[in-house]
Design a protein around this motif. Sequence first.
Motif, mmCIF file in Angstrom:
data_model
loop_
_atom_site.group_PDB
_atom_site.id
_atom_site.type_symbol
_atom_site.label_atom_id
_atom_site.label_comp_id
_atom_site.label_asym_id
_atom_site.label_seq_id
_atom_site.Cartn_x
_atom_site.Cartn_y
_atom_site.Cartn_z
ATOM 1 N N ALA A 3 0.830 -1.208 0.000
ATOM 2 C CA ALA A 3 0.000 0.000 0.000
ATOM 3 C C ALA A 3 0.863 1.257 0.000
ATOM 4 C CB ALA A 3 -0.930 0.002 1.213
ATOM 5 N N VAL A 4 1.966 1.213 0.737
ATOM 6 C CA VAL A 4 2.883 2.363 0.761
ATOM 7 C C VAL A 4 3.538 2.546 -0.602
ATOM 8 C CG1 VAL A 4 5.010 3.254 1.784
ATOM 9 C CG2 VAL A 4 3.288 2.174 3.235
ATOM 10 N N ALA A 5 3.957 1.443 -1.215
ATOM 11 C CA ALA A 5 4.576 1.523 -2.536
ATOM 12 C C ALA A 5 3.579 2.030 -3.574
ATOM 13 C CB ALA A 5 5.124 0.155 -2.937
ATOM 14 N N GLN A 6 2.328 1.573 -3.471
ATOM 15 C CA GLN A 6 1.298 2.034 -4.406
ATOM 16 C C GLN A 6 1.047 3.530 -4.233
ATOM 17 O OE1 GLN A 6 -2.645 0.466 -3.743
ATOM 18 N NE2 GLN A 6 -3.166 0.657 -5.918
ATOM 19 N N ALA A 7 0.940 3.982 -2.984
ATOM 20 C CA ALA A 7 0.724 5.409 -2.733
ATOM 21 C C ALA A 7 1.912 6.236 -3.214
ATOM 22 C CB ALA A 7 0.482 5.644 -1.248
ATOM 23 N N THR A 8 3.118 5.729 -3.023
ATOM 24 C CA THR A 8 4.316 6.438 -3.486
ATOM 25 C C THR A 8 4.324 6.559 -5.005
ATOM 26 O OG1 THR A 8 5.546 5.624 -1.578
ATOM 27 C CG2 THR A 8 6.837 6.435 -3.451
ATOM 28 N N ALA A 9 3.963 5.474 -5.680
ATOM 29 C CA ALA A 9 3.913 5.503 -7.147
ATOM 30 C C ALA A 9 2.906 6.525 -7.636
ATOM 31 C CB ALA A 9 3.572 4.112 -7.683
ATOM 32 N N ILE A 10 1.760 6.583 -6.999
ATOM 33 C CA ILE A 10 0.713 7.517 -7.417
ATOM 34 C C ILE A 10 1.139 8.956 -7.150
ATOM 35 C CG2 ILE A 10 -1.656 8.254 -6.911
ATOM 36 C CD1 ILE A 10 -2.263 5.239 -6.461
ATOM 37 N N VAL A 11 1.744 9.197 -5.997
ATOM 38 C CA VAL A 11 2.186 10.560 -5.663
ATOM 39 C C VAL A 11 3.289 11.023 -6.615
ATOM 40 C CG1 VAL A 11 3.412 11.914 -3.916
ATOM 41 C CG2 VAL A 11 1.468 10.515 -3.261
ATOM 42 N N ALA A 59 9.493 9.974 -12.897
ATOM 43 C CA ALA A 59 8.576 9.023 -13.531
ATOM 44 C C ALA A 59 9.116 7.597 -13.427
ATOM 45 C CB ALA A 59 8.342 9.408 -14.989
ATOM 46 N N ILE A 60 10.414 7.427 -13.583
ATOM 47 C CA ILE A 60 11.001 6.091 -13.447
ATOM 48 C C ILE A 60 10.915 5.620 -12.001
ATOM 49 C CG2 ILE A 60 13.182 4.827 -13.562
ATOM 50 C CD1 ILE A 60 13.711 6.305 -16.209
ATOM 51 N N CYS A 61 11.119 6.518 -11.043
ATOM 52 C CA CYS A 61 10.943 6.151 -9.623
ATOM 53 C C CYS A 61 9.502 5.762 -9.347
ATOM 54 C CB CYS A 61 11.382 7.300 -8.722
ATOM 55 S SG CYS A 61 13.157 7.538 -8.670
ATOM 56 N N SER A 62 8.556 6.416 -9.998
ATOM 57 C CA SER A 62 7.158 6.029 -9.873
ATOM 58 C C SER A 62 6.954 4.616 -10.402
ATOM 59 C CB SER A 62 6.268 7.017 -10.635
ATOM 60 O OG SER A 62 4.938 6.573 -10.664
ATOM 61 N N GLY A 63 7.615 4.311 -11.500
ATOM 62 C CA GLY A 63 7.538 2.954 -12.049
ATOM 63 C C GLY A 63 8.135 1.913 -11.115
ATOM 64 N N ILE A 64 9.238 2.250 -10.469
ATOM 65 C CA ILE A 64 9.849 1.323 -9.514
ATOM 66 C C ILE A 64 8.926 1.087 -8.327
ATOM 67 C CG2 ILE A 64 11.767 1.066 -7.876
ATOM 68 C CD1 ILE A 64 13.510 2.543 -9.986
ATOM 69 N N ALA A 65 8.311 2.161 -7.838
ATOM 70 C CA ALA A 65 7.374 2.019 -6.721
ATOM 71 C C ALA A 65 6.152 1.198 -7.136
ATOM 72 C CB ALA A 65 6.952 3.394 -6.203
ATOM 73 N N ALA A 66 5.672 1.396 -8.357
ATOM 74 C CA ALA A 66 4.533 0.613 -8.844
ATOM 75 C C ALA A 66 4.915 -0.861 -8.969
ATOM 76 C CB ALA A 66 4.046 1.151 -10.187
ATOM 77 N N ALA A 71 2.149 -3.833 -9.370
ATOM 78 C CA ALA A 71 1.464 -3.367 -10.582
ATOM 79 C C ALA A 71 2.481 -3.311 -11.727
ATOM 80 C CB ALA A 71 0.834 -2.005 -10.351
ATOM 81 N N VAL A 72 2.650 -4.435 -12.399
ATOM 82 C CA VAL A 72 3.668 -4.538 -13.443
ATOM 83 C C VAL A 72 3.324 -3.648 -14.638
ATOM 84 C CG1 VAL A 72 4.849 -6.127 -15.007
ATOM 85 C CG2 VAL A 72 4.263 -6.859 -12.697
ATOM 86 N N ALA A 73 2.070 -3.635 -15.047
ATOM 87 C CA ALA A 73 1.676 -2.793 -16.184
ATOM 88 C C ALA A 73 1.819 -1.318 -15.834
ATOM 89 C CB ALA A 73 0.251 -3.103 -16.598
ATOM 90 N N GLY A 74 1.428 -0.935 -14.618
ATOM 91 C CA GLY A 74 1.593 0.449 -14.184
ATOM 92 C C GLY A 74 3.048 0.857 -14.155
ATOM 93 N N LEU A 130 -3.570 2.200 -13.778
ATOM 94 C CA LEU A 130 -3.112 0.813 -13.717
ATOM 95 C C LEU A 130 -2.539 0.463 -12.351
ATOM 96 C CD1 LEU A 130 -1.485 0.517 -17.248
ATOM 97 C CD2 LEU A 130 -3.543 -0.634 -16.449
ATOM 98 N N THR A 131 -1.830 1.401 -11.751
ATOM 99 C CA THR A 131 -1.278 1.164 -10.417
ATOM 100 C C THR A 131 -2.392 1.058 -9.380
ATOM 101 O OG1 THR A 131 0.754 2.326 -11.032
ATOM 102 C CG2 THR A 131 0.348 2.023 -8.699
ATOM 103 N N MET A 132 -3.387 1.916 -9.488
ATOM 104 C CA MET A 132 -4.506 1.846 -8.538
ATOM 105 C C MET A 132 -5.272 0.530 -8.658
ATOM 106 S SD MET A 132 -5.947 5.745 -8.689
ATOM 107 C CE MET A 132 -7.331 5.413 -7.617
ATOM 108 N N LEU A 133 -5.370 0.020 -9.880
ATOM 109 C CA LEU A 133 -6.055 -1.249 -10.095
ATOM 110 C C LEU A 133 -5.167 -2.453 -9.767
ATOM 111 C CD1 LEU A 133 -7.912 -0.458 -13.439
ATOM 112 C CD2 LEU A 133 -8.889 -0.564 -11.135
ATOM 113 N N GLY A 134 -3.885 -2.204 -9.570
ATOM 114 C CA GLY A 134 -2.955 -3.286 -9.240
ATOM 115 C C GLY A 134 -2.605 -4.158 -10.422
ATOM 116 N N ILE A 135 -2.720 -3.597 -11.597
ATOM 117 C CA ILE A 135 -2.445 -4.369 -12.828
ATOM 118 C C ILE A 135 -0.995 -4.198 -13.208
ATOM 119 C CG2 ILE A 135 -3.036 -4.640 -15.254
ATOM 120 C CD1 ILE A 135 -5.817 -3.621 -14.579
#
Length: 135
Positions: A3-11, A59-66, A71-74, A130-135
């Motif tokens: 959940a923390v990684a997902q929130a970090t990716a979104i932020v 943006a790449i850090c967001s991808g790493i967090a996703a 969320a591989v697709a995110g 995609l990250t929010m959906l966990g895809i």
Amino acid sequence: MEAVAQATAIVLAGASIGWIMLFSFVLSPVAFKQFDAGRAERLVKHVMNQGHGILGLIAICSGIAALMAGAVAGASVAAVAGIFAFMCKFALAPRDDKPIKGHRVLKTARIVASGLTAFIALILIAAIVLTMLGI
């Protein structure tokens, strides 16, 4: 942890979208309305050379967090957005070198760079969804 990684990716993706909107719809148009063409071109070039590298890294850090969130697709889409930001910096930023043949139209280069930077925001919105959906 996910959940923390997902929130970090979104932020981080949201921060990237904010930078893109500021550059494409505020800084670039206002610079060319308020300054003479040469000064505005130098300002936009300087901001692209300094800011788009940081944009790409965020943006790449967001991808790493996703990716850490599962969320591989995110993560893939956010990484593509980061690569596009680096491409805008190195390929589309108004440059000082001489063209090989013919002439370079700087105003067109600025419009293309700002416009393509704005399209990165759509890619980052897709990464957020995609990250929010966990895809």
